[in-house]
Design an enzyme around this catalytic site. Structure first.
Site, PDB file in Angstrom:
ATOM      1  N   GLU A 229       0.887  -1.170   0.000  1.00  9.24           N
ATOM      2  CA  GLU A 229       0.000   0.000   0.000  1.00  9.24           C
ATOM      3  C   GLU A 229       0.918   1.209   0.000  1.00  9.24           C
ATOM      4  OE1 GLU A 229      -1.508   3.196   0.899  1.00  9.24           O
ATOM      5  OE2 GLU A 229      -1.955   2.448   2.909  1.00  9.24           O
ATOM      6  N   CYS A 263      -1.701   9.031   2.851  1.00 10.95           N
ATOM      7  CA  CYS A 263      -1.619   8.586   1.455  1.00 10.95           C
ATOM      8  C   CYS A 263      -2.952   8.751   0.747  1.00 10.95           C
ATOM      9  CB  CYS A 263      -1.147   7.141   1.392  1.00 10.95           C
ATOM     10  SG  CYS A 263      -2.157   6.003   2.357  1.00 10.95           S
TER      11      CYS A 263
END
Length: 452
Positions: A229, A263
């Site tokens: 990720e 993010c």
């Protein structure tokens, strides 16, 4: 041995010094993980679930002190740190309720007398985790992975070493065998050796694109599965019929939560020209009312970035974009780790504020002609973590699902992770999925059983 120092980013004060583990200590940690796995994998699912419930209860009982630790180590406003601990409990609750169903054998009708899929744990899983959500990132991996019967070793970001050790203590206090979840204190060279060790069966990383490429390369050379990720450059699209009165707080929060150090934060605000001036006015008004100050104050919205070097990187990205024609609308004052909430307009492709992940409280505003242009510019990115769209035309929003190539598409809501839904990205934002059933099956052997 080398020491890891943690400092309070708000005032620079030294919090603690931690000695890195020696090669011998790392070998012992690995062996304990393997030895524990041989017994833990045989533990009945009901016993694992009981411990998971213990863990969730412990998080709530200790949330005040755990939240203070987060805030001290990485500067998150205390109210957001409390919310992070509370969210960790939700992932424990979700898998406690659903683990038995997710891990049950799946019967498949064939010509055989009996055929089915059995879900067996892989072994020891290495997790390399970042500092920005130092508890949530770990728990969304650990809750399903340990409940599936694996053991885990955590390599956390060095500036949240205290959080890493506290998480290890939580698992032990909740009743887990000591080798189930262990923290390792080491550097990049040590991590490479751990990945190469036969005891480690797979690796999960949440981090930068650069880190993802490095870890995937090492794991690939050793034929080990990875879940990555990585970074994001999420677009937040505002169509002309967006209900700004209703959603402007959500839109601002999508960028400024955790001082923009996320993010999945909205990095690029793509606004159709019919609503551009109204959006900019409301967005600016809301941003300028955010309270900045001491992260330990309960009413602080934005406090500090996690390290001085991170603030410097954001400042460089902004400055280069300004040289290329972007314009400061408001903000852009930076002092060590304190970065003022900032709005930059006239942002275009080719500028760092458009092309790169900007990890700080800086909103890039892009004006486009119409809806079609908004989708075209939103997808003009090498990242693929998530896209947001604000509109009252839900039918038209549904028509865009196939045109959004990201791991998620949120309509009238900020992109966020939820234990009930799979989470992950595409393109250079990584691969694999965390959370939901997919997250629990990420590190199991889906074994085919066929009895004639």
């Amino acid at each position: 041995m080398k020491k890891i120092k943690t400092r309070n980013p708000y005032n620079g004060e030294l919090i603690a010094e931690h000695e890195q583990h020696s090669k011998k200590e790392i070998s012992q940690i690995l062996k304990k993980a393997q030895d524990t796995f041989e017994e833990w994998r045989k533990e009945d699912i009901s016993e694992r679930v009981a411990l998971l419930n213990n863990l969730g209860d412990l998080l709530i009982r200790k949330k005040a002190e755990l939240a203070q630790l987060i805030t001290k180590e990485m500067g998150k406003p205390i109210k957001q740190s409390v919310a992070e601990i509370e969210k960790c409990r939700t992932v424990c609750e979700f898998y406690a309720i659903n683990a038995d169903d997710f891990l049950s054998d799946e019967l498949i009708e064939t010509e055989a007398q009996e055929s089915f899929i059995s879900y067996d744990p892989l072994g020891c899983i290495l997790a390399i985790m970042p500092w920005n959500f130092p508890f949530w990132q770990v728990f969304r991996f650990a809750a399903p992975t340990l409940t599936a019967g694996n053991t885990a070793i955590l390599k956390h970001a060095s500036n949240t070493t205290g959080c890493a050790l506290a998480i290890q203590d939580l698992f032990i206090e909740a009743g887990y065998p000591e080798g189930c979840f262990q923290t390792v204190l080491t550097d990049h060279n040590g991590i490479e050796k751990i990945i190469e060790n036969d005891i480690v069966k797979a690796v999960t990383l949440t981090g930068s694109e650069k880190a993802g490429r490095k870890i995937a390369s090492i794991a690939g050379q050793n034929l080990k599965k990875t879940v990555l990720e990585l970074g994001g450059n999420n677009a937040c699209i505002i169509w002309e019929d967006a209900d700004l009165d209703k959603y402007i707080s959500t839109i601002v929060n999508s960028r400024m939560l955790n001082a923009g150090q996320s993010c999945i934060a909205a990095k690029r605000f793509i606004v159709v020209e019919a609503i551009y001036e109204e959006f900019l006015q409301q967005f600016t008004k809301k941003v300028t009312t955010l309270k900045t100050g001491n992260p330990m104050d309960s009413d602080t919205d934005i406090a500090t970035m996690a390290r001085p070097d991170l603030a410097k990187i954001v400042q460089e990205q902004v400055n280069e974009s300004l040289i290329k024609g972007a314009k400061i609308h408001t903000g852009n004052s930076c002092n060590k780790t304190t970065y003022e909430p900032t709005i930059i307009t006239n942002v275009k492709p080719g500028m760092p504020l458009f092309d790169e992940e900007v990890f700080g409280p800086v909103a890039a505003i892009i004006k486009v002609k119409d809806r079609e242009a908004s989708i075209e510019i939103a997808t003009k990115t090498k990242f693929g973590l998530g896209t947001m769209l604000f509109t009252e035309d839900i039918d038209a929003a549904r028509m865009q699902i196939e045109n959004i190539y990201d791991g998620s598409f949120f309509v009238n809501e900020m992109t966020k992770s939820d234990a009930r839904l799979p989470f992950g990205g595409t393109k250079i934002s990584g691969y694999g999925r965390e959370l939901s059933k997919e997250g629990m099956l990420a590190f199991v052997n889906e074994k085919t059983i066929y009895i004639r």
